[in-house]
Design a protein around this motif. Sequence first.
Motif, PDB file in Angstrom:
ATOM      1  N   ILE A 250       0.762  -1.182  -0.111  1.00 30.98           N
ATOM      2  CA  ILE A 250       0.051   0.047  -0.047  1.00 30.98           C
ATOM      3  C   ILE A 250       0.730   1.225   0.103  1.00 30.98           C
ATOM      4  N   GLU A 251       1.741   1.184   0.748  1.00 34.30           N
ATOM      5  CA  GLU A 251       2.571   2.497   1.005  1.00 34.30           C
ATOM      6  C   GLU A 251       3.131   2.936  -0.376  1.00 34.30           C
ATOM      7  N   HIS A 252       3.311   2.260  -1.466  1.00 35.98           N
ATOM      8  CA  HIS A 252       3.786   2.760  -2.715  1.00 35.98           C
ATOM      9  C   HIS A 252       2.621   3.218  -3.666  1.00 35.98           C
ATOM     10  N   HIS A 253       1.498   3.058  -3.227  1.00 35.06           N
ATOM     11  CA  HIS A 253       0.194   3.329  -4.096  1.00 35.06           C
ATOM     12  C   HIS A 253      -0.760   4.300  -3.528  1.00 35.06           C
ATOM     13  N   VAL A 254      -0.423   4.717  -2.317  1.00 30.73           N
ATOM     14  CA  VAL A 254      -1.321   5.713  -1.616  1.00 30.73           C
ATOM     15  C   VAL A 254      -0.948   7.050  -2.078  1.00 30.73           C
ATOM     16  N   SER A 255      -2.157   7.913  -2.185  1.00 32.49           N
ATOM     17  CA  SER A 255      -1.774   9.406  -2.735  1.00 32.49           C
ATOM     18  C   SER A 255      -1.151  10.166  -1.445  1.00 32.49           C
ATOM     19  N   GLN A 256      -0.644  11.213  -1.719  1.00 34.27           N
ATOM     20  CA  GLN A 256      -0.145  12.255  -0.548  1.00 34.27           C
ATOM     21  C   GLN A 256      -1.721  12.562   0.178  1.00 34.27           C
TER      22      GLN A 256
END
Length: 149
Positions: free
Chosen positions: A129-135
């Motif tokens: 998830i960490e790589h695909h979550v938006s700011q």
Amino acid sequence: MKEASNSPADETSGADARAEGFRQTRHNRRSELAEDYVELIAELIASRGEARQVEIAQRLGVAQPTVAKMLKRLAAEGLILQQPYRGIFLTEEGKSLAEMSRERHQVVESFLLALGISAETAQVDSEGIEHHVSQETLDAFREFLRKNS
């Protein structure tokens, strides 16, 4: 109740939004490996004083030629420094990327734990998830954690 519109403008807008979503996902996938590598290199340096190709291959469960190819890419991107017969070191840019990736991972994992997800599952799920979550979403996770801690 408002009726759904099937105008060409609505279809174009929806298609544009989907296309942007696909574009963002492709971008995230390209940067995901680099983030994982620099984060691992930073961990190895912190625990052992340096990172070596063989240790990276063992930790990631991949062949050394796979690691060598990725290290070449990271060096070309200015994220690492390699010297023959020595370890792998992060540049300032590499250190910054590793820290950002580690922080994102911690926020996502903490959020999942706060939702009641088991520690084992939160660890595994946060890795993807960490790589695909938006700011925006990451900021919402932080705010949720702030309010609920």
